[in-house]
Design a protein around this motif. Structure first.
Motif, PDB file in Angstrom:
ATOM      1  N   MET A 385       0.672  -1.242  -0.118  1.00  0.00           N
ATOM      2  CA  MET A 385      -0.121   0.056  -0.053  1.00  0.00           C
ATOM      3  C   MET A 385       0.901   1.256   0.030  1.00  0.00           C
ATOM      4  N   GLU A 386       2.334   1.059   0.379  1.00  0.00           N
ATOM      5  CA  GLU A 386       2.929   2.338   0.592  1.00  0.00           C
ATOM      6  C   GLU A 386       3.431   2.790  -0.856  1.00  0.00           C
ATOM      7  N   ASN A 387       3.206   1.859  -1.850  1.00  0.00           N
ATOM      8  CA  ASN A 387       3.785   2.085  -3.197  1.00  0.00           C
ATOM      9  C   ASN A 387       2.625   2.396  -4.245  1.00  0.00           C
ATOM     10  N   ILE A 388       1.305   2.420  -3.812  1.00  0.00           N
ATOM     11  CA  ILE A 388       0.170   2.154  -4.867  1.00  0.00           C
ATOM     12  C   ILE A 388       0.346   3.244  -5.667  1.00  0.00           C
ATOM     13  N   GLY A 389       0.913   4.576  -5.265  1.00  0.00           N
ATOM     14  CA  GLY A 389       0.962   5.417  -6.540  1.00  0.00           C
ATOM     15  C   GLY A 389       1.287   5.452  -7.760  1.00  0.00           C
ATOM     16  N   LYS A 390       2.226   4.339  -8.115  1.00  0.00           N
ATOM     17  CA  LYS A 390       2.915   3.889  -9.021  1.00  0.00           C
ATOM     18  C   LYS A 390       1.979   3.347 -10.106  1.00  0.00           C
ATOM     19  N   PHE A 391       0.797   2.712  -9.560  1.00  0.00           N
ATOM     20  CA  PHE A 391      -0.395   1.875 -10.702  1.00  0.00           C
ATOM     21  C   PHE A 391      -1.191   3.110 -11.192  1.00  0.00           C
ATOM     22  N   TYR A 392      -1.210   4.312 -10.712  1.00  0.00           N
ATOM     23  CA  TYR A 392      -2.056   5.219 -11.276  1.00  0.00           C
ATOM     24  C   TYR A 392      -1.562   6.065 -12.305  1.00  0.00           C
ATOM     25  N   GLN A 393      -0.130   5.718 -12.559  1.00  0.00           N
ATOM     26  CA  GLN A 393       0.570   6.630 -13.691  1.00  0.00           C
ATOM     27  C   GLN A 393       0.168   6.226 -15.093  1.00  0.00           C
ATOM     28  N   GLU A 394       0.057   7.350 -15.760  1.00  0.00           N
ATOM     29  CA  GLU A 394      -0.605   6.861 -17.116  1.00  0.00           C
ATOM     30  C   GLU A 394      -1.703   6.013 -17.334  1.00  0.00           C
ATOM     31  N   LYS A 395      -2.518   6.211 -16.309  1.00  0.00           N
ATOM     32  CA  LYS A 395      -3.905   5.591 -16.495  1.00  0.00           C
ATOM     33  C   LYS A 395      -5.124   6.474 -16.221  1.00  0.00           C
ATOM     34  N   SER A 396      -6.162   6.555 -17.073  1.00  0.00           N
ATOM     35  CA  SER A 396      -7.309   7.278 -17.057  1.00  0.00           C
ATOM     36  C   SER A 396      -8.366   6.259 -16.453  1.00  0.00           C
ATOM     37  N   VAL A 397      -8.454   6.635 -14.776  1.00  0.00           N
ATOM     38  CA  VAL A 397      -9.183   5.780 -13.981  1.00  0.00           C
ATOM     39  C   VAL A 397     -10.580   6.349 -13.827  1.00  0.00           C
ATOM     40  N   LEU A 398     -11.475   5.340 -14.012  1.00  0.00           N
ATOM     41  CA  LEU A 398     -13.016   5.770 -13.936  1.00  0.00           C
ATOM     42  C   LEU A 398     -13.667   5.351 -12.648  1.00  0.00           C
ATOM     43  N   LEU A 399     -13.193   4.446 -12.044  1.00  0.00           N
ATOM     44  CA  LEU A 399     -13.503   3.941 -10.883  1.00  0.00           C
ATOM     45  C   LEU A 399     -12.349   3.077 -10.212  1.00  0.00           C
ATOM     46  N   GLU A 400     -12.364   3.166  -8.755  1.00  0.00           N
ATOM     47  CA  GLU A 400     -11.323   2.521  -8.036  1.00  0.00           C
ATOM     48  C   GLU A 400     -11.961   1.830  -6.916  1.00  0.00           C
ATOM     49  N   GLN A 401     -11.244   0.902  -6.148  1.00  0.00           N
ATOM     50  CA  GLN A 401     -11.989   0.450  -4.982  1.00  0.00           C
ATOM     51  C   GLN A 401     -10.674  -0.383  -4.461  1.00  0.00           C
ATOM     52  N   ILE A 402     -10.338  -0.110  -2.983  1.00  0.00           N
ATOM     53  CA  ILE A 402      -9.276  -0.769  -2.083  1.00  0.00           C
ATOM     54  C   ILE A 402      -9.697  -1.537  -0.974  1.00  0.00           C
ATOM     55  N   ALA A 403      -9.434  -2.663  -0.960  1.00  0.00           N
ATOM     56  CA  ALA A 403     -10.261  -3.228   0.389  1.00  0.00           C
ATOM     57  C   ALA A 403      -8.952  -4.704   0.492  1.00  0.00           C
ATOM     58  N   LYS A 404      -8.522  -4.521   1.696  1.00  0.00           N
ATOM     59  CA  LYS A 404      -7.748  -5.646   2.346  1.00  0.00           C
ATOM     60  C   LYS A 404      -6.401  -6.079   1.475  1.00  0.00           C
ATOM     61  N   ASN A 405      -5.693  -4.940   1.131  1.00  0.00           N
ATOM     62  CA  ASN A 405      -4.590  -4.898   0.176  1.00  0.00           C
ATOM     63  C   ASN A 405      -4.649  -5.328  -1.136  1.00  0.00           C
ATOM     64  N   THR A 406      -5.993  -5.268  -1.423  1.00  0.00           N
ATOM     65  CA  THR A 406      -6.440  -5.453  -3.043  1.00  0.00           C
ATOM     66  C   THR A 406      -6.961  -4.059  -3.458  1.00  0.00           C
ATOM     67  N   LEU A 407      -6.030  -3.701  -4.459  1.00  0.00           N
ATOM     68  CA  LEU A 407      -6.414  -2.389  -5.381  1.00  0.00           C
ATOM     69  C   LEU A 407      -7.126  -2.899  -6.801  1.00  0.00           C
ATOM     70  N   GLN A 408      -8.281  -2.233  -7.141  1.00  0.00           N
ATOM     71  CA  GLN A 408      -8.837  -2.444  -8.259  1.00  0.00           C
ATOM     72  C   GLN A 408      -9.307  -1.255  -8.724  1.00  0.00           C
ATOM     73  N   MET A 409      -9.075  -1.169  -9.986  1.00  0.00           N
ATOM     74  CA  MET A 409      -9.220   0.252 -10.796  1.00  0.00           C
ATOM     75  C   MET A 409      -9.818  -0.188 -12.148  1.00  0.00           C
ATOM     76  N   VAL A 410     -10.826   0.613 -12.706  1.00  0.00           N
ATOM     77  CA  VAL A 410     -11.554   0.424 -14.087  1.00  0.00           C
ATOM     78  C   VAL A 410     -10.839   1.575 -14.929  1.00  0.00           C
ATOM     79  N   THR A 411     -10.471   1.189 -16.006  1.00  0.00           N
ATOM     80  CA  THR A 411      -9.644   2.094 -16.534  1.00  0.00           C
ATOM     81  C   THR A 411      -9.989   2.041 -18.278  1.00  0.00           C
ATOM     82  N   GLN A 412      -9.557   3.278 -18.997  1.00  0.00           N
ATOM     83  CA  GLN A 412      -9.971   3.277 -20.187  1.00  0.00           C
ATOM     84  C   GLN A 412      -8.688   3.122 -20.798  1.00  0.00           C
TER      85      GLN A 412
END
Length: 412
Positions: A385-412
């Motif tokens: 979780m301390e490094n999740i910022g890298k997953f948002y780079q260069e992505k168009s995020v429409l929806l995101e959800q974080i639960a118990k060390n699981t990150l999910q994002m819907v992207t275009q």
């Protein structure tokens, strides 16, 4: 008894079929049941036949192309007067005959009767070849053993009947049978869903109380990400049933989502190994002392994002949810991700039967909807979780959800 499943890539040509025998030689062929998929991309090619048939186009030419491809494979395995050539001709004659006399307008029904022939042909070729080289086996028609309802293209297994029929098999004999298919009460072919051969293997494993089940892939095992989509991925050598089920649910392509539960019920060890190098350990899925919790990446493509809200500005309540999920069930559309607030419901959907427009039309009678097609669901399991910022780079995020060390994002 051991269950081995070989996918399409492992039997795509004559050399691949010969390699199956090498895998069996290294693993032992005693008391073994082989579940075999259609050869190479045959399922895709037969899907095209069904499309052409419903378009009233020239599907016969496509059938002939697929037939010749299988004959070429057989030429690399058998002498010219071998019975395998007659078997190939008979199966393709059956496809032509069925389409010529068919009166059903039900696309899914026709799909199952035609597309299933890929498995029938491939298993006949593999069975005949193995018998020729002294790997004695008996060919089985899986439709005589796996019984389902009539939900064509997504059959539900009748476990009582299936267990009864599979229990008649002799565990001391080696068998070759098909993945992906079963039959309904009228003995029409019903497929178990795309990529359902793994599930077929698990059904046989459960009913035969198998000592182990192995699926043979063109990858070393279950990886922390699909190496075709992600860099710097590594092998997971030991994972629990629960972790594997979660990965499959989120869309890990190496494991079919329905496969694991029958195996977990009887604690049957499940291995994912490479047919390129069968001596390597691969991945063991099951009860293990050292379950790995490595950061893993899963990309589920061809999804649809639907946002639903009430027209009268009221809250999204239980009756609204019940109505929405009733329609989802009606059109066999699966939810990959759900997020709700007081006034809206967001759903990331998997629409394998292409019914999203019909669903949207129904929902718009009651709700306001917004639909975005061709999105992707990106999931990170065991995320640091301390490094999740890298997953948002260069992505168009429409929806995101974080639960118990699981990150999910819907992207275009």
């Amino acid at each position: 008894m051991k269950i081995f499943k070989f996918g399409g890539a492992s039997v795509k040509d004559a050399e691949s079929v010969k390699n199956v025998s090498m895998v069996l030689k290294s693993q032992g062929f005693e008391e073994c049941l082989l579940v075999i998929s259609a050869m190479g991309k045959t399922t895709n090619e037969l899907e095209k036949v069904v499309e052409l048939y419903f378009e009233k186009n020239n599907y016969q030419t496509e059938i002939e192309k697929i037939k010749q491809k299988h004959i070429e494979i057989a030429k690399g395995l058998f002498r010219n007067d071998h019975v395998a050539f007659d078997e190939i001709n008979l199966f393709f004659d059956d496809i032509v005959s069925f389409l010529r006399r068919n009166k059903s307008p039900n696309y899914n029904f026709v799909y199952d009767q035609v597309v299933s022939c890929g498995e029938m042909i491939s298993t006949k070729i593999v069975s005949e070849y193995l018998n020729d080289i002294q790997f004695t086996n008996q060919w089985l028609d899986a439709r005589d053993y796996i019984k389902t309802d009539d939900s064509y293209r997504d059959g539900n297994v009748n476990w009582a009947k299936t267990e009864e029929f599979i229990a008649t098999l002799n565990p001391s004999i080696c068998y070759v049978t098909q993945g992906f298919i079963g039959s309904d009460d009228n003995n029409f072919t019903v497929t178990l869903g795309r990529e359902g051969s793994d599930y077929s293997a698990a059904i046989f494993a459960y009913c035969l109380n198998a000592t182990a089940m192995t699926i043979w892939k063109d990858v070393p095992g279950v990886m922390t990400g699909d190496p075709r989509k992600f860099n710097n991925v590594s092998l997971l050598s030991n994972i629990s049933y629960e972790e594997a089920i979660e990965m499959a649910y989120y869309g890990a392509s190496v494991i079919h989502p329905k496969t694991l539960q029958p195996l977990q019920q009887k604690n049957i060890p499940f291995y994912v190994k490479s047919f390129v190098d069968p001596t390597k350990g691969g991945t063991k899925v099951g009860a293990c002392e050292e379950n790995q919790h490595e950061e893993s990446y899963i990309l589920k493509e061809n999804q649809t994002l639907m946002k639903i809200s009430t027209r009268d500005f009221s809250f999204i309540a239980e009756d609204h949810m019940s109505l929405v999920f009733g329609y989802l069930s009606k059109y066999k559309i699966k939810v990959s991700l759900m997020q709700n607030s007081a006034i809206s419901l967001a759903l990331c959907l998997e629409d394998k039967f292409l019914k999203i427009d019909e669903l949207n039309e129904e929902l718009q009678k009651v709700f306001k909807t917004d639909v975005v097609k061709n999105v992707s669901l990106f999931t990170v399991r065991n995320a640091k979780m301390e490094n999740i910022g890298k997953f948002y780079q260069e992505k168009s995020v429409l929806l995101e959800q974080i639960a118990k060390n699981t990150l999910q994002m819907v992207t275009q």
